[in-house]
Design a protein around this motif. Structure first.
Motif, PDB file in Angstrom:
ATOM      1  N   ASP A  53       0.825  -1.209   0.000  1.00  0.00           N
ATOM      2  CA  ASP A  53       0.000   0.000   0.000  1.00  0.00           C
ATOM      3  C   ASP A  53       0.856   1.255   0.000  1.00  0.00           C
ATOM      4  O   ASP A  53       0.361   2.353  -0.303  1.00  0.00           O
ATOM      5  CB  ASP A  53      -0.941   0.004   1.213  1.00  0.00           C
ATOM      6  N   GLU A  64      -6.816  -0.127  -7.954  1.00  0.00           N
ATOM      7  CA  GLU A  64      -5.617  -0.455  -8.723  1.00  0.00           C
ATOM      8  C   GLU A  64      -5.304   0.598  -9.787  1.00  0.00           C
ATOM      9  O   GLU A  64      -4.148   0.766 -10.191  1.00  0.00           O
ATOM     10  CB  GLU A  64      -5.790  -1.821  -9.408  1.00  0.00           C
ATOM     11  N   ARG A  70      -0.869  -6.093  -4.100  1.00  0.00           N
ATOM     12  CA  ARG A  70      -0.531  -5.076  -3.100  1.00  0.00           C
ATOM     13  C   ARG A  70      -1.296  -5.413  -1.825  1.00  0.00           C
ATOM     14  O   ARG A  70      -2.495  -5.668  -1.862  1.00  0.00           O
ATOM     15  CB  ARG A  70      -0.945  -3.688  -3.579  1.00  0.00           C
ATOM     16  N   THR A  71      -0.587  -5.396  -0.712  1.00  0.00           N
ATOM     17  CA  THR A  71      -1.226  -5.701   0.565  1.00  0.00           C
ATOM     18  C   THR A  71      -0.822  -4.656   1.597  1.00  0.00           C
ATOM     19  O   THR A  71      -0.046  -3.736   1.288  1.00  0.00           O
ATOM     20  CB  THR A  71      -0.877  -7.129   1.019  1.00  0.00           C
ATOM     21  N   SER A  72      -1.343  -4.794   2.806  1.00  0.00           N
ATOM     22  CA  SER A  72      -1.086  -3.749   3.806  1.00  0.00           C
ATOM     23  C   SER A  72      -1.017  -4.331   5.210  1.00  0.00           C
ATOM     24  O   SER A  72      -1.713  -5.289   5.536  1.00  0.00           O
ATOM     25  CB  SER A  72      -2.202  -2.683   3.755  1.00  0.00           C
ATOM     26  N   TYR A  76      -3.616  -6.592  -8.436  1.00  0.00           N
ATOM     27  CA  TYR A  76      -4.781  -6.650  -7.550  1.00  0.00           C
ATOM     28  C   TYR A  76      -4.417  -6.111  -6.170  1.00  0.00           C
ATOM     29  O   TYR A  76      -3.257  -6.167  -5.756  1.00  0.00           O
ATOM     30  CB  TYR A  76      -5.272  -8.099  -7.402  1.00  0.00           C
ATOM     31  N   HIS A  77      -5.433  -5.640  -5.482  1.00  0.00           N
ATOM     32  CA  HIS A  77      -5.283  -5.250  -4.084  1.00  0.00           C
ATOM     33  C   HIS A  77      -5.846  -6.350  -3.202  1.00  0.00           C
ATOM     34  O   HIS A  77      -6.990  -6.778  -3.381  1.00  0.00           O
ATOM     35  CB  HIS A  77      -6.013  -3.938  -3.807  1.00  0.00           C
ATOM     36  N   SER A 119      -6.181  -7.172   0.911  1.00  0.00           N
ATOM     37  CA  SER A 119      -6.025  -7.006   2.358  1.00  0.00           C
ATOM     38  C   SER A 119      -7.304  -7.541   2.972  1.00  0.00           C
ATOM     39  O   SER A 119      -8.258  -7.871   2.265  1.00  0.00           O
ATOM     40  CB  SER A 119      -5.812  -5.533   2.739  1.00  0.00           C
ATOM     41  N   LEU A 137      -6.977  -0.215   1.000  1.00  0.00           N
ATOM     42  CA  LEU A 137      -7.008  -0.721  -0.371  1.00  0.00           C
ATOM     43  C   LEU A 137      -8.412  -1.208  -0.739  1.00  0.00           C
ATOM     44  O   LEU A 137      -9.041  -1.933   0.034  1.00  0.00           O
ATOM     45  CB  LEU A 137      -6.012  -1.871  -0.531  1.00  0.00           C
ATOM     46  N   LYS A 184     -10.902  -3.610  -2.579  1.00  0.00           N
ATOM     47  CA  LYS A 184     -10.812  -5.013  -2.998  1.00  0.00           C
ATOM     48  C   LYS A 184     -11.864  -5.418  -4.033  1.00  0.00           C
ATOM     49  O   LYS A 184     -12.053  -6.595  -4.318  1.00  0.00           O
ATOM     50  CB  LYS A 184     -10.948  -5.939  -1.781  1.00  0.00           C
TER      51      LYS A 184
END
Length: 287
Positions: free
Chosen positions: A104, A117, A149-151, A209-210, A212, A256, A258
């Motif tokens: 993120d 995204e 992408r993650t957080s 892709y996002h 979380s 983020l 989703k």
């Protein structure tokens, strides 16, 4: 049997893959830590890929120390960008699908709604900039890729906010936790399971892709929930703090969106509080 090569296997996400690997008997996970496979060494990469011939590579290897990256920009870019470029090139040459973990922190945190995204990226620290460059290399070089992408990743493994709060609770510490950043805590076990499901199904909806958990929180909210679910809230003094001094600037808002992920893969994504509670129940359950 699908052969899956995992880099950075000694990190918390790598350990989560190893933890749940038995639930995916149709896969053979080949786990390499940084001493066994330094992804900055292109010759070593080529050697391992030639020997293993993996169908998939999950790249968990990264320079993740956000603070140190400010003073060691060269190393951060070497691992998070240039080495990822090497990895993408090797995957292209061997026909391997690359699954890469990003962050993120590619965003500046000035948004008021969850980031999609397609939103403009603008990292405000070296770590975020180096991870973004790695993403760009992958998109330039390799068609068969997933970038997630993650957080705020946490798990029962390694050094992370979750384990730090639990340790401080055991010490009866006074905790001053910031309310100045909003994001989404993400259970690394959930991310690992999602990715292995993706491989099991041989999904080919490649792209960015996002991922979380759902919902949003401040670091204070996260700390309070950890302490409440673990029954340790009375063992510490927990205070809100509006300011937390760091060497690296952090995005104040980095939730983020989703929607793309959920519409594409039709997978259940847990709310962060539900996933946290489940992890703590499993971790502390009496046997």
């Amino acid at each position: 049997m699908k052969k899956v090569l995992v880099t950075g296997a000694s990190g918390q996400l790598g350990k989560c893959f190893q933890k749940i690997a038995s639930e995916y008997p149709e896969m053979e996970l080949r786990n390499f830590n940084s001493s066994e496979l330094d992804i900055t060494d292109q010759n070593r990469l080529q050697q391992i890929f030639s020997e293993e011939n993996p169908e998939y590579c999950i790249n968990c290897a990264a320079y993740t120390n956000v603070e140190k990256a400010e003073d060691d920009e060269e190393t951060a870019f070497k691992i998070n960008a240039e080495a990822v470029k090497n990895l993408a090139e090797v995957c292209k040459n061997t026909g391997t699908v690359l699954i890469h973990i990003s962050t993120d922190y590619v965003f500046d945190g000035k948004a008021t709604n969850a980031y999609r995204e397609t939103d403009v990226v603008n990292p405000i620290n070296v770590y975020g900039a180096s991870k973004l460059k790695g993403e760009e290399y992958i998109r330039q070089i390799l068609d068969q890729h997933f970038i997630f992408r993650t957080s705020w990743l946490y798990s029962e493994f390694g050094h992370n906010f979750f384990n730090t709060i639990l340790k401080k609770a055991e010490e009866g510490a006074t905790l001053n936790i910031t309310t100045s950043q909003t994001g989404t805590p993400t259970n690394a076990n959930d991310l690992a399971d999602f990715i292995l499901q993706l491989i099991r199904e041989e999904n080919s909806e490649f792209g960015l892709y996002h991922y979380s958990n759902l919902g949003e929180a401040t670091w204070y909210d996260f700390a309070k929930a950890i302490l409440e679910f673990s029954g340790k809230i009375d063992q510490v003094t927990l205070n809100k703090s509006g300011y937390y001094k760091t060497r690296a600037e952090r995005p104040t808002y980095s939730v983020l969106d989703k929607q793309k992920l959920q519409e594409t893969f039709k997978k259940l994504v847990l709310h962060w509080r539900d996933s946290l509670e489940d992890l703590i129940i499993n971790r502390f359950r009496k046997i």
